[in-house]
Design an enzyme around this catalytic site. Structure first.
Site, PDB file in Angstrom:
ATOM      1  N   SER A 243       0.844  -1.141  -0.078  1.00  0.00           N
ATOM      2  CA  SER A 243       0.026  -0.010   0.164  1.00  0.00           C
ATOM      3  C   SER A 243       0.699   1.287   0.096  1.00  0.00           C
ATOM      4  O   SER A 243       0.287   2.250  -0.381  1.00  0.00           O
ATOM      5  CB  SER A 243      -0.923  -0.091   1.326  1.00  0.00           C
ATOM      6  OG  SER A 243      -1.778  -1.029   1.238  1.00  0.00           O
ATOM      7  N   THR A 244       2.199   1.199   0.554  1.00  0.00           N
ATOM      8  CA  THR A 244       2.627   2.409   0.625  1.00  0.00           C
ATOM      9  C   THR A 244       4.308   2.187   0.143  1.00  0.00           C
ATOM     10  O   THR A 244       4.833   1.029   0.226  1.00  0.00           O
ATOM     11  CB  THR A 244       2.845   2.823   2.080  1.00  0.00           C
ATOM     12  OG1 THR A 244       3.659   2.117   2.860  1.00  0.00           O
ATOM     13  CG2 THR A 244       1.526   3.198   2.558  1.00  0.00           C
TER      14      THR A 244
END
Length: 57
Positions: free
Chosen positions: A11-12
């Site tokens: 996600s990051t």
């Protein structure tokens, strides 16, 4: 010979997909690096909107 692909996502930018690839290999799958699709994108983004995933379709 079967062609196996892997789609790994985080996600990051602070996360990596390394552990996901290691788990796939530990499960007995031998995947050529060119067939591992990695992506950094939120899980809230619909799968059809993920460029890496749509490459597999």
């Amino acid at each position: 010979m079967a062609r196996t692909f892997a789609y790994v996502r985080v996600s990051t930018n602070g996360q990596t997909t390394d552990n996901q690839v290691l788990e796939i290999e530990a499960a007995g799958f031998a995947i050529e690096p060119r067939r591992v699709i990695t992506e950094t994108i939120s899980g809230s983004v619909a799968i059809a909107q993920r460029p890496g995933f749509t490459r597999l379709l």
